[in-house]
Design a protein around this motif. Structure first.
Motif, PDB file in Angstrom:
ATOM      1  N   ALA A   1     -67.091  44.382  58.155  1.00 30.56           N
ATOM      2  CA  ALA A   1     -67.948  43.672  58.176  1.00 30.56           C
ATOM      3  C   ALA A   1     -68.422  43.145  59.119  1.00 30.56           C
ATOM      4  O   ALA A   1     -69.864  42.751  59.415  1.00 30.56           O
ATOM      5  N   TYR A   2     -67.494  42.465  60.214  1.00 28.25           N
ATOM      6  CA  TYR A   2     -68.021  41.589  61.145  1.00 28.25           C
ATOM      7  C   TYR A   2     -68.577  42.816  62.281  1.00 28.25           C
ATOM      8  O   TYR A   2     -69.682  42.239  62.894  1.00 28.25           O
ATOM      9  N   MET A   3     -68.154  43.847  62.488  1.00 26.42           N
ATOM     10  CA  MET A   3     -68.655  44.585  63.407  1.00 26.42           C
ATOM     11  C   MET A   3     -70.050  45.192  63.091  1.00 26.42           C
ATOM     12  O   MET A   3     -70.794  45.683  63.974  1.00 26.42           O
ATOM     13  N   VAL A   4     -70.182  45.466  61.868  1.00 27.80           N
ATOM     14  CA  VAL A   4     -71.548  46.032  61.452  1.00 27.80           C
ATOM     15  C   VAL A   4     -72.703  45.070  61.339  1.00 27.80           C
ATOM     16  O   VAL A   4     -73.852  45.477  61.616  1.00 27.80           O
ATOM     17  N   ALA A   5     -72.300  43.940  60.811  1.00 27.91           N
ATOM     18  CA  ALA A   5     -73.424  42.865  60.620  1.00 27.91           C
ATOM     19  C   ALA A   5     -73.205  41.639  61.236  1.00 27.91           C
ATOM     20  O   ALA A   5     -74.278  40.691  61.495  1.00 27.91           O
ATOM     21  N   GLY A   6     -72.120  41.260  61.977  1.00 29.47           N
ATOM     22  CA  GLY A   6     -71.764  40.050  62.659  1.00 29.47           C
ATOM     23  C   GLY A   6     -72.103  38.753  61.984  1.00 29.47           C
ATOM     24  O   GLY A   6     -71.538  38.676  60.934  1.00 29.47           O
ATOM     25  N   PHE A   7     -72.914  38.021  62.549  1.00 26.49           N
ATOM     26  CA  PHE A   7     -73.230  36.744  61.890  1.00 26.49           C
ATOM     27  C   PHE A   7     -74.484  36.997  61.107  1.00 26.49           C
ATOM     28  O   PHE A   7     -74.989  36.097  60.337  1.00 26.49           O
ATOM     29  N   THR A   8     -75.281  37.980  61.055  1.00 26.87           N
ATOM     30  CA  THR A   8     -76.319  38.167  60.258  1.00 26.87           C
ATOM     31  C   THR A   8     -76.129  38.192  58.843  1.00 26.87           C
ATOM     32  O   THR A   8     -76.866  37.540  57.863  1.00 26.87           O
ATOM     33  N   VAL A   9     -75.245  38.920  58.360  1.00 27.50           N
ATOM     34  CA  VAL A   9     -74.797  38.990  57.030  1.00 27.50           C
ATOM     35  C   VAL A   9     -73.485  38.436  56.835  1.00 27.50           C
ATOM     36  O   VAL A   9     -72.430  39.284  56.995  1.00 27.50           O
ATOM     37  N   GLU A  10     -73.277  37.281  56.640  1.00 24.20           N
ATOM     38  CA  GLU A  10     -72.098  36.592  56.471  1.00 24.20           C
ATOM     39  C   GLU A  10     -71.245  36.776  55.098  1.00 24.20           C
ATOM     40  O   GLU A  10     -71.899  36.218  54.173  1.00 24.20           O
ATOM     41  N   THR A  11     -70.224  37.343  55.218  1.00 24.02           N
ATOM     42  CA  THR A  11     -69.387  37.307  53.950  1.00 24.02           C
ATOM     43  C   THR A  11     -68.109  36.326  54.079  1.00 24.02           C
ATOM     44  O   THR A  11     -68.263  35.708  54.784  1.00 24.02           O
ATOM     45  N   LEU A  12     -67.682  36.224  52.832  1.00 26.58           N
ATOM     46  CA  LEU A  12     -66.497  35.093  52.880  1.00 26.58           C
ATOM     47  C   LEU A  12     -65.440  35.307  53.790  1.00 26.58           C
ATOM     48  O   LEU A  12     -65.340  34.249  54.346  1.00 26.58           O
ATOM     49  N   PRO A  13     -65.056  36.401  53.926  1.00 22.51           N
ATOM     50  CA  PRO A  13     -63.914  36.341  55.150  1.00 22.51           C
ATOM     51  C   PRO A  13     -64.489  36.055  56.683  1.00 22.51           C
ATOM     52  O   PRO A  13     -63.762  35.235  57.452  1.00 22.51           O
ATOM     53  N   ILE A  14     -65.783  36.564  56.832  1.00 24.50           N
ATOM     54  CA  ILE A  14     -66.087  36.251  58.188  1.00 24.50           C
ATOM     55  C   ILE A  14     -66.388  34.550  58.071  1.00 24.50           C
ATOM     56  O   ILE A  14     -66.204  33.981  59.179  1.00 24.50           O
ATOM     57  N   LYS A  15     -67.045  33.962  57.085  1.00 22.66           N
ATOM     58  CA  LYS A  15     -67.287  32.803  56.912  1.00 22.66           C
ATOM     59  C   LYS A  15     -65.797  32.091  57.287  1.00 22.66           C
ATOM     60  O   LYS A  15     -65.910  30.819  58.110  1.00 22.66           O
ATOM     61  N   ILE A  16     -64.909  32.445  56.750  1.00 22.55           N
ATOM     62  CA  ILE A  16     -63.330  31.598  56.775  1.00 22.55           C
ATOM     63  C   ILE A  16     -63.217  31.590  58.276  1.00 22.55           C
ATOM     64  O   ILE A  16     -62.725  30.622  58.777  1.00 22.55           O
ATOM     65  N   PHE A  17     -63.257  32.773  58.928  1.00 24.34           N
ATOM     66  CA  PHE A  17     -62.679  33.025  60.349  1.00 24.34           C
ATOM     67  C   PHE A  17     -63.665  32.053  61.120  1.00 24.34           C
ATOM     68  O   PHE A  17     -63.362  31.326  62.139  1.00 24.34           O
ATOM     69  N   ASN A  18     -64.972  32.213  60.955  1.00 22.17           N
ATOM     70  CA  ASN A  18     -65.976  31.221  61.739  1.00 22.17           C
ATOM     71  C   ASN A  18     -65.667  29.706  61.657  1.00 22.17           C
ATOM     72  O   ASN A  18     -65.779  29.083  62.394  1.00 22.17           O
ATOM     73  N   SER A  19     -65.383  29.357  60.173  1.00 21.57           N
ATOM     74  CA  SER A  19     -65.179  27.956  60.262  1.00 21.57           C
ATOM     75  C   SER A  19     -63.768  27.429  60.840  1.00 21.57           C
ATOM     76  O   SER A  19     -63.845  26.161  60.947  1.00 21.57           O
ATOM     77  N   LEU A  20     -63.072  28.119  60.881  1.00 21.06           N
ATOM     78  CA  LEU A  20     -61.579  27.735  61.608  1.00 21.06           C
ATOM     79  C   LEU A  20     -62.019  27.444  63.046  1.00 21.06           C
ATOM     80  O   LEU A  20     -61.086  26.762  63.477  1.00 21.06           O
ATOM     81  N   ARG A  21     -63.072  27.793  63.659  1.00 21.54           N
ATOM     82  CA  ARG A  21     -63.247  27.105  65.012  1.00 21.54           C
ATOM     83  C   ARG A  21     -63.613  25.563  65.056  1.00 21.54           C
ATOM     84  O   ARG A  21     -63.452  25.000  65.930  1.00 21.54           O
ATOM     85  N   TYR A  22     -64.132  24.920  63.864  1.00 18.99           N
ATOM     86  CA  TYR A  22     -64.520  23.727  63.696  1.00 18.99           C
ATOM     87  C   TYR A  22     -63.552  22.881  62.783  1.00 18.99           C
ATOM     88  O   TYR A  22     -63.891  21.904  62.580  1.00 18.99           O
ATOM     89  N   GLY A  23     -62.359  23.564  62.499  1.00 26.49           N
ATOM     90  CA  GLY A  23     -61.388  22.622  61.661  1.00 26.49           C
ATOM     91  C   GLY A  23     -61.052  23.060  60.417  1.00 26.49           C
ATOM     92  O   GLY A  23     -61.862  23.934  59.877  1.00 26.49           O
ATOM     93  N   TYR A  24     -59.997  22.957  59.812  1.00 24.78           N
ATOM     94  CA  TYR A  24     -59.760  23.366  58.479  1.00 24.78           C
ATOM     95  C   TYR A  24     -60.220  22.370  57.462  1.00 24.78           C
ATOM     96  O   TYR A  24     -60.466  21.360  57.485  1.00 24.78           O
TER      97      TYR A  24
END
Length: 266
Positions: free
Chosen positions: A203-226
């Motif tokens: 999902a990340y390789m095919v759509a990146g940040f364009t189509v954000e799924t929940l797993p991608i959202k979790i990993f992205n959110s970890l950058r800004y704190g839990y």
């Protein structure tokens, strides 16, 4: 003594497997934005927040849409492939079957890289359709296996009886084979649905940040704190998986669907 050791061993294994889930579920109940366990100020506010916050609702919707559509695509591809491999014992059918199970033989990152290059080359990178098709192709192995197990359990005498009564090939497929395969098709869909919900790399390789799924959202959110919302999402994922496999176990033959039970014409 041997019996006690066996029971103790099973209990320890179950506790080790359940411990991460218990910790994550406990953390999701913290009243404040913290990683405390045991939780303090018990509250369900983060469960409410998940469904009120569009930053999380959109990825949740994307994940559900992608999982539902890609699982349907996987079953649609797997059914004729498994039927051909079952009805014609030749090199082509064997090659098609191997092709159907091949996606799970490769590391996901290799498949993801192949999808990435393909979608960029045809100008569809970053589209939800690309993610759905990629997941459908990658997860086709699951319904191929479950449907093949179902076909292996079909009683050949039923088919012979239908043909003796004058049923044509299409009628035999529609009235005899497909009803017997329905539980296996549903199970293959359910397995693919659960894995698609949790899939991150493709999902990340095919759509990146364009189509954000929940797993991608979790990993992205970890950058800004839990935030405990991540724990809430994890609990929901575990709950959906448990519900899916529980229903299959309740209304189907889970050991047979997982290939742990011998099938054949008895």
């Amino acid at each position: 003594m041997t019996r006690r050791l066996q029971v103790s061993y099973v209990v320890v294994i179950l506790l080790l497997l359940a411990a991460p889930i218990v910790v994550v579920a406990g953390v999701s109940l913290n009243g404040q934005q913290s990683l405390l366990f045991p939780p303090q100020d018990l509250s369900l506010k983060w469960y409410v927040e998940l469904f009120r916050n569009s930053d999380w609702l959109i990825p949740l919707r994307n994940s559900l849409v992608i999982a539902a559509a890609s699982s349907l695509l996987a079953v649609a591809v797997a059914l004729p492939l498994a039927l051909h491999a079952w009805s014609r014992a030749n090199w082509l059918s064997r090659a098609l079957y191997v092709l159907g199970v091949a996606p799970f033989l490769l590391p996901p990152v290799i498949s993801a890289l192949g999808f990435l290059v393909f979608w960029i080359s045809i100008g569809m990178y970053g589209q939800m359709t690309a993610t759905i098709i990629s997941h459908g192709v990658f997860l086709v192995t699951l319904p191929v296996v479950t449907i093949s197990l179902g076909l292996a359990s079909v009683d050949s005498s039923l088919i012979e009886a239908a043909r003796t009564m004058g049923a044509r090939r299409g009628q035999v497929l529609r009235t005899v084979i497909l009803p017997l395969l329905t539980p296996y098709m549903i199970s293959g869909y359910a397995f693919a649905f659960v894995l698609s919900l949790n899939e991150y790399i493709i999902a990340y390789m095919v759509a990146g940040f364009t189509v954000e799924t929940l797993p991608i959202k979790i990993f992205n959110s970890l950058r800004y704190g839990y935030t405990p919302i991540m724990g809430v999402v994890s609990v929901i994922f575990v709950g959906l998986a448990a519900l899916t496999f529980g229903l299959i176990g309740r209304f189907g033959n889970l050991p047979r669907l997982l290939g742990a039970e011998r099938v054949g014409n008895d």
